[in-house]
Design a protein around this motif. Structure first.
Motif, PDB file in Angstrom:
ATOM      1  N   ALA A  83       0.667  -1.379  -0.007  1.00 32.72           N
ATOM      2  CA  ALA A  83       0.157  -0.303   0.059  1.00 32.72           C
ATOM      3  C   ALA A  83       0.920   1.314   0.211  1.00 32.72           C
ATOM      4  O   ALA A  83       2.213   1.156   0.441  1.00 32.72           O
ATOM      5  N   GLU A  84       0.169   2.269  -0.367  1.00 32.47           N
ATOM      6  CA  GLU A  84       0.980   3.584  -0.339  1.00 32.47           C
ATOM      7  C   GLU A  84       0.311   4.688   0.667  1.00 32.47           C
ATOM      8  O   GLU A  84      -0.423   5.272   0.038  1.00 32.47           O
ATOM      9  N   MET A  85       0.485   4.286   1.956  1.00 30.25           N
ATOM     10  CA  MET A  85      -0.275   5.011   2.988  1.00 30.25           C
ATOM     11  C   MET A  85       0.495   5.840   3.649  1.00 30.25           C
ATOM     12  O   MET A  85       0.230   6.513   4.717  1.00 30.25           O
ATOM     13  N   LYS A  86       1.847   5.626   3.522  1.00 28.98           N
ATOM     14  CA  LYS A  86       2.822   6.478   4.549  1.00 28.98           C
ATOM     15  C   LYS A  86       3.951   7.271   3.694  1.00 28.98           C
ATOM     16  O   LYS A  86       4.315   7.020   2.678  1.00 28.98           O
ATOM     17  N   GLY A  87       4.414   8.159   4.144  1.00 22.98           N
ATOM     18  CA  GLY A  87       5.237   9.325   3.783  1.00 22.98           C
ATOM     19  C   GLY A  87       6.358   9.387   4.658  1.00 22.98           C
ATOM     20  O   GLY A  87       6.581   8.871   5.729  1.00 22.98           O
ATOM     21  N   GLU A  88       7.589  10.171   4.190  1.00 22.99           N
ATOM     22  CA  GLU A  88       8.747  10.071   5.121  1.00 22.99           C
ATOM     23  C   GLU A  88       8.452  10.821   6.227  1.00 22.99           C
ATOM     24  O   GLU A  88       9.071  10.571   7.410  1.00 22.99           O
ATOM     25  N   ALA A  89       7.284  11.517   6.584  1.00 20.48           N
ATOM     26  CA  ALA A  89       7.134  12.324   8.125  1.00 20.48           C
ATOM     27  C   ALA A  89       6.333  11.177   9.022  1.00 20.48           C
ATOM     28  O   ALA A  89       6.559  11.465  10.143  1.00 20.48           O
ATOM     29  N   ASP A  90       5.999  10.053   8.394  1.00 16.88           N
ATOM     30  CA  ASP A  90       5.610   8.990   9.128  1.00 16.88           C
ATOM     31  C   ASP A  90       6.426   8.053   9.649  1.00 16.88           C
ATOM     32  O   ASP A  90       6.462   7.172  10.709  1.00 16.88           O
ATOM     33  N   TRP A  91       7.855   8.287   9.213  1.00 23.34           N
ATOM     34  CA  TRP A  91       8.987   7.395   9.761  1.00 23.34           C
ATOM     35  C   TRP A  91       9.143   7.614  11.189  1.00 23.34           C
ATOM     36  O   TRP A  91       9.239   8.723  11.672  1.00 23.34           O
ATOM     37  N   ASN A  92       9.242   6.567  11.992  1.00 23.49           N
ATOM     38  CA  ASN A  92       9.160   6.231  13.469  1.00 23.49           C
ATOM     39  C   ASN A  92      10.384   5.371  14.030  1.00 23.49           C
ATOM     40  O   ASN A  92      11.055   4.740  13.199  1.00 23.49           O
ATOM     41  N   LEU A  93      10.506   5.363  15.267  1.00 23.58           N
ATOM     42  CA  LEU A  93      11.634   4.668  15.759  1.00 23.58           C
ATOM     43  C   LEU A  93      11.411   3.048  15.397  1.00 23.58           C
ATOM     44  O   LEU A  93      12.146   2.264  14.983  1.00 23.58           O
ATOM     45  N   LYS A  94       9.895   2.437  15.484  1.00 20.02           N
ATOM     46  CA  LYS A  94       9.642   1.041  15.070  1.00 20.02           C
ATOM     47  C   LYS A  94      10.025   0.800  13.664  1.00 20.02           C
ATOM     48  O   LYS A  94      10.726  -0.115  13.743  1.00 20.02           O
ATOM     49  N   ASP A  95       9.778   1.727  12.980  1.00 21.75           N
ATOM     50  CA  ASP A  95      10.096   1.481  11.488  1.00 21.75           C
ATOM     51  C   ASP A  95      11.768   1.637  11.220  1.00 21.75           C
ATOM     52  O   ASP A  95      12.058   0.951  10.298  1.00 21.75           O
ATOM     53  N   ALA A  96      12.299   2.497  11.881  1.00 20.70           N
ATOM     54  CA  ALA A  96      13.733   2.635  11.523  1.00 20.70           C
ATOM     55  C   ALA A  96      14.511   1.421  12.307  1.00 20.70           C
ATOM     56  O   ALA A  96      15.215   0.955  11.612  1.00 20.70           O
ATOM     57  N   ILE A  97      13.977   0.795  13.389  1.00 24.84           N
ATOM     58  CA  ILE A  97      14.665  -0.537  13.612  1.00 24.84           C
ATOM     59  C   ILE A  97      14.272  -1.619  12.716  1.00 24.84           C
ATOM     60  O   ILE A  97      15.444  -2.524  12.281  1.00 24.84           O
ATOM     61  N   LYS A  98      13.060  -1.694  12.152  1.00 25.73           N
ATOM     62  CA  LYS A  98      12.860  -2.724  11.011  1.00 25.73           C
ATOM     63  C   LYS A  98      13.688  -2.465   9.753  1.00 25.73           C
ATOM     64  O   LYS A  98      14.303  -3.405   9.391  1.00 25.73           O
ATOM     65  N   LEU A  99      13.612  -1.327   9.513  1.00 22.64           N
ATOM     66  CA  LEU A  99      14.459  -1.068   8.226  1.00 22.64           C
ATOM     67  C   LEU A  99      15.869  -1.167   8.376  1.00 22.64           C
ATOM     68  O   LEU A  99      16.709  -1.609   7.533  1.00 22.64           O
TER      69      LEU A  99
END
Length: 267
Positions: A137-153
């Motif tokens: 899906a395309e539901m997130k942008g760079e402003a939505d990047w958070n700690l949880k997603d940073a760990i996953k990435l």
């Protein structure tokens, strides 16, 4: 090292560093296909410095924001865009540094440098990129990047230590799997490359600095300049094309190259 081969190494590194096709895989394959010796770590450091310069220049506005946020981050606060960005980039870089050191100490990093490994990773992770790019899906942008997603990435990025995986390819795949738009997935991936390339360059540079001589420094300078130009061109074209084209062309290239490498390896 001949000037011709040096330029090939620099241009190949520059073009493939930010495209989702694996720069490390191509650099390993170059001596294999051309019948030459490996270019050595000094040149690897130089071309990485060149590509680092390209991504910093292209995303200078974001880099400047992140740098401005470092003093506030040092006080333990992430309440500004800059301090938040700097914090998330640091967090996302930790897994690849730790796992990279483990692979280097154990010797597994060198053991994986083979056409067969690159063939499998080209194929498998190329198909993974296609699947998540098409289905995500395309539901997130760079402003939505958070700690949880940073760990996953950060964990996704560590997978790229397997040659042929592609650092940009696997992090874009991970971001698309999380629902980020194509353009923002690519941008986050490119920003993540800055501390990662810096860490890699420092590690490799520490190993070769004592062996440096004038001829090596001259070759390194030439390699860095050409890698910078090639990387800036490739990065600019990819980011522009993402407005109208998916990652499918890169997937097709990966699959074809992967099949060829597997055919050579098991023939």
């Amino acid at each position: 090292m001949s000037l011709f081969y040096l330029l090939i190494v620099a241009i190949v590194q520059g073009i493939t560093e930010f495209l989702p096709v694996s720069s490390s895989g191509h650099l390993i394959l170059l001596p294999f296909f051309l019948g030459t010796h490996d270019q050595g770590q000094a040149i690897d450091v130089a071309v990485h410095v060149g590509t680092l310069g390209a991504v910093i220049l292209y995303f200078w506005r974001d880099v400047k924001i992140g740098l401005a946020g470092l003093p506030r981050l040092m006080t333990g606060r992430t309440d500004t865009p800059g301090s938040k960005l700097a914090f998330l980039l640091i967090v996302a870089t930790i897994p690849v540094i730790l796992i990279g050191l483990i692979l280097k100490v154990t010797g597994l990093a060198d053991a994986m440098r083979s056409p067969a490994v690159i063939g499998w990773t080209m194929l498998i992770f190329g198909l993974a990129l296609y699947w998540f790019d098409q289905k995500g899906a395309e539901m997130k942008g760079e402003a939505d990047w958070n700690l949880k997603d940073a760990i996953k990435l950060g964990l996704w990025q560590a997978v790229a230590l397997i040659p042929g995986t592609s650092r940009s390819g696997i992090t874009i795949t991970g971001a698309r799997a999380m629902g980020y738009t194509r353009a923002d997935a690519a941008k986050i991936s490119m920003l993540m490359s800055i501390p990662t390339i810096m860490a890699s360059g420092i590690l490799l540079g520490a190993e070769v600095v004592g062996d440096a001589d004038w001829a090596m420094l001259k070759d390194a300078a030439i390699g860095a300049v050409f890698a910078f130009g090639a990387a800036l061109l490739a990065l600019t074209l990819m980011m522009r094309l993402l407005k109208s084209v998916s990652f499918t062309p890169y997937v097709i290239y990966r699959v074809i190259l992967g099949v060829i490498l597997l055919g050579i390896s098991y023939s």
